[in-house]
Motif scaffolding. Structure first.
Motif, PDB file in Angstrom:
ATOM      1  N   VAL A  22       0.564  -1.063  -0.094  1.00  0.00           N
ATOM      2  CA  VAL A  22       0.135  -0.065   0.033  1.00  0.00           C
ATOM      3  C   VAL A  22       0.817   1.369  -0.261  1.00  0.00           C
ATOM      4  CG1 VAL A  22      -1.767   1.193   1.265  1.00  0.00           C
ATOM      5  CG2 VAL A  22      -1.758  -1.077   0.903  1.00  0.00           C
ATOM      6  N   MET A  26       1.030   4.153  -2.754  1.00  0.00           N
ATOM      7  CA  MET A  26       0.460   5.629  -2.312  1.00  0.00           C
ATOM      8  C   MET A  26       1.774   6.605  -2.301  1.00  0.00           C
ATOM      9  SD  MET A  26      -2.513   4.953  -1.832  1.00  0.00           S
ATOM     10  CE  MET A  26      -3.143   6.594  -1.250  1.00  0.00           C
ATOM     11  N   ARG A  29       1.732   7.452  -6.312  1.00  0.00           N
ATOM     12  CA  ARG A  29       0.578   8.275  -6.489  1.00  0.00           C
ATOM     13  C   ARG A  29       0.739   9.535  -6.188  1.00  0.00           C
ATOM     14  NH1 ARG A  29      -4.155   9.445  -3.559  1.00  0.00           N
ATOM     15  NH2 ARG A  29      -5.963  10.075  -4.915  1.00  0.00           N
ATOM     16  N   ARG A  30       1.658   9.734  -4.729  1.00  0.00           N
ATOM     17  CA  ARG A  30       1.679  10.836  -4.473  1.00  0.00           C
ATOM     18  C   ARG A  30       3.021  11.710  -4.812  1.00  0.00           C
ATOM     19  NH1 ARG A  30      -0.683  12.120   0.644  1.00  0.00           N
ATOM     20  NH2 ARG A  30      -0.062  14.416   0.227  1.00  0.00           N
ATOM     21  N   TRP A  32       6.254  10.697  -3.798  1.00  0.00           N
ATOM     22  CA  TRP A  32       7.057  10.932  -2.824  1.00  0.00           C
ATOM     23  C   TRP A  32       8.526  10.300  -3.236  1.00  0.00           C
ATOM     24  CZ3 TRP A  32       3.023   9.641   1.661  1.00  0.00           C
ATOM     25  CH2 TRP A  32       2.184  10.800   1.764  1.00  0.00           C
TER      26      TRP A  32
ATOM     27  N   LEU B  48      -5.427   2.769   6.167  1.00  0.00           N
ATOM     28  CA  LEU B  48      -3.966   3.248   5.764  1.00  0.00           C
ATOM     29  C   LEU B  48      -4.159   3.975   4.499  1.00  0.00           C
ATOM     30  CD1 LEU B  48      -0.872   2.970   6.409  1.00  0.00           C
ATOM     31  CD2 LEU B  48      -0.916   0.668   5.100  1.00  0.00           C
ATOM     32  N   VAL B  49      -4.642   3.466   3.537  1.00  0.00           N
ATOM     33  CA  VAL B  49      -4.848   4.194   2.228  1.00  0.00           C
ATOM     34  C   VAL B  49      -5.583   5.624   2.376  1.00  0.00           C
ATOM     35  CG1 VAL B  49      -6.271   4.050   0.164  1.00  0.00           C
ATOM     36  CG2 VAL B  49      -5.270   2.028   0.809  1.00  0.00           C
ATOM     37  N   LEU B  52      -2.919   7.745   3.610  1.00  0.00           N
ATOM     38  CA  LEU B  52      -2.030   8.410   2.808  1.00  0.00           C
ATOM     39  C   LEU B  52      -2.725   8.901   1.497  1.00  0.00           C
ATOM     40  CD1 LEU B  52       0.453   5.295   2.760  1.00  0.00           C
ATOM     41  CD2 LEU B  52       0.455   7.455   3.959  1.00  0.00           C
ATOM     42  N   ARG B  53      -4.053   9.166   1.246  1.00  0.00           N
ATOM     43  CA  ARG B  53      -4.471   9.527  -0.042  1.00  0.00           C
ATOM     44  C   ARG B  53      -4.553  10.913  -0.243  1.00  0.00           C
ATOM     45  NH1 ARG B  53      -9.917  10.886   0.714  1.00  0.00           N
ATOM     46  NH2 ARG B  53     -10.382  10.634  -1.655  1.00  0.00           N
ATOM     47  N   GLY B  54      -4.367  11.815   0.779  1.00  0.00           N
ATOM     48  CA  GLY B  54      -4.712  13.340   0.518  1.00  0.00           C
ATOM     49  C   GLY B  54      -3.830  13.876  -0.765  1.00  0.00           C
ATOM     50  N   ARG B  55      -4.295  14.886  -1.069  1.00  0.00           N
ATOM     51  CA  ARG B  55      -3.741  15.499  -2.215  1.00  0.00           C
ATOM     52  C   ARG B  55      -2.547  16.381  -1.814  1.00  0.00           C
ATOM     53  NH1 ARG B  55      -5.851  14.530  -7.103  1.00  0.00           N
ATOM     54  NH2 ARG B  55      -7.884  13.625  -6.998  1.00  0.00           N
ATOM     55  N   ASP B  56      -2.632  17.048  -0.907  1.00  0.00           N
ATOM     56  CA  ASP B  56      -1.505  18.275  -0.218  1.00  0.00           C
ATOM     57  C   ASP B  56      -1.454  18.179   1.065  1.00  0.00           C
ATOM     58  OD1 ASP B  56      -4.035  19.152   0.656  1.00  0.00           O
ATOM     59  OD2 ASP B  56      -4.262  20.441  -1.047  1.00  0.00           O
ATOM     60  N   ARG B  57      -0.824  19.153   1.728  1.00  0.00           N
ATOM     61  CA  ARG B  57      -0.433  19.035   3.021  1.00  0.00           C
ATOM     62  C   ARG B  57      -1.747  19.075   4.062  1.00  0.00           C
ATOM     63  NH1 ARG B  57       5.328  21.910   4.671  1.00  0.00           N
ATOM     64  NH2 ARG B  57       4.478  21.352   6.752  1.00  0.00           N
ATOM     65  N   SER B  58      -2.692  19.870   3.539  1.00  0.00           N
ATOM     66  CA  SER B  58      -3.835  20.315   4.287  1.00  0.00           C
ATOM     67  C   SER B  58      -4.770  18.904   4.356  1.00  0.00           C
ATOM     68  CB  SER B  58      -4.457  21.560   3.646  1.00  0.00           C
ATOM     69  OG  SER B  58      -5.054  21.421   2.616  1.00  0.00           O
ATOM     70  N   ASP B  60      -3.686  15.809   4.014  1.00  0.00           N
ATOM     71  CA  ASP B  60      -3.012  14.965   4.846  1.00  0.00           C
ATOM     72  C   ASP B  60      -3.294  15.234   6.368  1.00  0.00           C
ATOM     73  OD1 ASP B  60      -1.981  13.603   2.803  1.00  0.00           O
ATOM     74  OD2 ASP B  60      -0.135  14.594   2.934  1.00  0.00           O
TER      75      ASP B  60
END
Lengths: 427, 202
Positions: A22, A26, A29-30, A32, B48-49, B52-58, B60
């Motif tokens: 996972v 992720m 996708r991000r 990182w 867990l997904v 971690l799935r946010g688009r930016d810091r806010s 997250d």
């Protein structure tokens, strides 16, 4: 209640493998790049395949065992513990592998290629600052006076940059220690101003910074940008080059995101350099919390032992820890210890942006790494044009945490540092 | 009133459990979803997904708060469930009735359904935090709850009881934010500190 030791281990391994999968998906996708298991830049396809394979393998392996299908075994609470520990272990393993593979990549890339001559600067260790000076000092206005970042890696970046400068140009690179940089950014240092520091470094190194090109690297760029006028008064610089300054979001703090390109080891090193245990606010918080912890943990452990709860000597202190943290938060808030959440960085960075977007008598050129570029564009695109003497460049393929990654990174840096305006531009 | 409700509950159970044993493929599928591990573990990984799935810091930071509240909701729902078990001792359907049993014989009380409580706590809590991503938690929760009745280990009333407990836990965890605020603040402070460690590297 029966304990199924074998299943506990297998369930932990299931969560560990699945969570690794996972995290890889992720991270791709991000974008990182700091969590890239094979170092360097993330290749999305590879990461998606790797992550999905790990996920599918974990399911296939775990559920192929008939003991994990419609048979009473590991209980719900233990499953939750396995989930938590498995995810934690997967995050730690990802951090370790990503950091090690990136360290290997950096070490391999550091070796000069055949036919390439590395410039070996001499190092002067002064109080609160390290100065790297390359042999030879060129024509007035051609030499570089650089201010870098603290730490071993800051020095490595500086050495790599020095090796890109042709031998007919002189370079003096000043690397302030963390404490010196902080006090200079806060505009209050017991040893004097930035101009005094640079003058002293120049005197000790036997070079004259007057009228030269000034270069700031990362936080060093923030420092130079915030002291532009002081530099003009003291040295009349020919130009000011700012490479990857840390950009501000006036409302939320910093724009940059360390997760994008710094490896977990980079982040840890930065945190350790800041010596958070010396932070007065943190120490006050710890002092407020510890008596509460004792106050909660002792009765909680007594209760778990008296009630014969499982793992009473672990669950009691753990319960005490949770309750004491909860209480300590409100106690600290009452005492005003949490009033200022922000560190000095966001304020400094905001000041940087105001200075960069304002008028200046000094020609400035700013290169922003791609980790910050997207957020930067979204926020400041309307104010992008009409910066007067400041020219901005967004380096789309360059990462702050992996600056020398990519074939054209060195070429781009050479162009940026060249006396003329020859740098390739990406916007 | 109670006996009337129990009668309706048993009638519903008979209808659903009566479907078992007619089609081998459906039985196998239901056994898969009835499994103690598959759905809860998948939902656990879905958390867990979600983290971690946010688009930016806010984004997250908001997801971090959601996960902390979800853990709080699970703790509250577990406490409520344990309290109910102290007072309500309802035997499993296969103890009192002839059923099509496709599962092993659990030894604990039937009401409220543990899996329904856990999976619906995940759903309600995730949905209260994130109205879009939260829906991903619903199909596994529904399937598992239905499968438990289909396989003969729970009455529909147990599942409804579990859902009510889950809703109460999730709602309170989201409503009484003073419970989760310290942990949300701590998690966000750590996240913020880590992400602000910006430096130039080779």
């Amino acid at each position: 209640m029966e304990l199924f030791h074998e299943d506990i281990l297998e369930t932990f391994l299931f969560f560990f493998t699945a969570a690794m999968g996972v995290i890889q998906v992720m991270a791709a996708r991000r974008g990182w790049h700091g969590l890239c298991l094979y170092g360097g830049r993330i290749r999305r396809g590879v990461n998606y395949v790797l992550g999905t394979s790990l996920l599918l393998f974990s399911y296939a392996w775990y559920f192929s065992d008939p003991l994990h299908r419609n048979v009473r075994n590991i209980e719900a609470l233990m499953s939750m513990v396995c989930l938590f520990l498995g995810c934690l272990a997967a995050a730690a393993a990802t951090a370790l592998v990503a950091s090690v593979s990136e360290a290997v990549r950096r070490r391999l890339r550091r070796r000069p290629r055949e036919g390439e001559r590395e410039r070996d600067p001499r190092a002067l260790r002064l109080e609160g600052v390290t100065v790297l000076v390359a042999e030879g000092w060129g024509r007035k206005g051609d030499n570089l006076v650089a201010v870098g970042e603290p730490g071993r890696d800051g020095e490595r970046v500086a050495r790599r940059i020095i090796s890109l400068i042709p031998p007919d140009r002189g370079v003096m690179c000043v690397l302030p220690a963390r404490s010196t940089l902080s006090s200079l950014l806060e505009e209050a240092t017991p040893t004097g101003s930035l101009a005094d520091l640079l003058a002293e470094c120049g005197r000790r190194a036997g070079v004259d910074p007057q009228g030269e090109v000034f270069l700031g690297l990362g936080w060093g760029a923030n420092l130079l940008a915030s002291r532009g006028e002081e530099l003009v008064d003291a040295f009349r610089p020919a130009r000011l080059l700012l490479l990857a300054p840390v950009m501000p979001d006036a409302e939320k703090g910093l724009l940059g995101d360390a997760f994008l390109s710094q490896t977990p080891a980079d982040i840890l090193e930065c945190l350790l350099q800041e010596e958070p245990w010396r932070d007065r606010r943190l120490r006050s918080l710890a002092r407020a919390w510890f008596p509460l912890f004792l106050l909660c943990a002792v009765p909680a452990t007594a209760a778990t032992v008296a009630l014969h709860l499982r793992w009473s000597l672990l669950s009691g202190p753990l319960l005490g820890l949770v309750v004491s943290l909860w209480m300590a938060y409100y106690a600290a808030r009452r005492r005003g210890l949490l009033a200022s959440q922000a560190s000095g960085e966001p304020e400094t960075a905001s000041a940087l942006w105001r200075r960069l977007s304002g008028p200046s008598s000094l020609p400035r050129r700013v290169a922003v790494a791609s980790d910050d570029a997207e957020a930067l564009l979204a926020l400041y695109a309307p104010a992008w044009s009409g910066q007067g003497e400041t020219s901005f460049e967004l380096w789309n393929a360059v990462l702050r945490g992996k600056l020398f990654l990519g074939r054209d990174a060195e070429e781009r840096l050479r162009g940026f540092l060249a006396p003329g305006d020859t740098a390739p531009r990406d916007v | 009133m109670l006996s009337w409700l129990l009668k309706i509950d048993y009638t519903l159970f008979s209808w659903i459990n009566g479907l078992a044993g007619r089609n081998a493929a459906v039985d196998t599928l239901m056994k898969v979803f009835c499994n103690d591990h598959l759905v809860p573990y998948t939902i656990g990984l879905l958390v867990l997904v979600m983290l971690l799935r946010g688009r930016d810091r806010s984004g997250d930071r908001a997801n971090l708060a959601s996960v902390v509240r979800l853990i709080m909701a699970l703790a509250l729902a577990t406490v409520f469930m344990q309290l109910i078990i102290v007072f309500v001792h309802r035997p499993r359907p296969f103890v009192d009735h002839e059923v099509n049993l496709l599962f092993y014989r659990p030894t604990d009380w039937s009401f409220p359904s543990n899996p329904a409580t856990a999976t619906f706590t995940f759903f309600f809590s995730a949905w209260l935090s994130d109205r879009r991503f939260g829906w991903y938690f619903l199909p596994p929760a529904l399937l598992m709850s239905f499968a438990r009745v289909f396989c003969g280990v729970h009455y529909p009333g147990d599942v409804l009881g579990g859902m009510a407990v889950a809703l109460a836990g999730a709602y309170l965890a989201h409503r009484l934010q003073f419970l989760s605020r310290p942990f949300v603040a701590m998690a966000q402070a750590v996240e913020s500190r880590l992400r602000s460690s910006l430096s130039l590297r080779e």
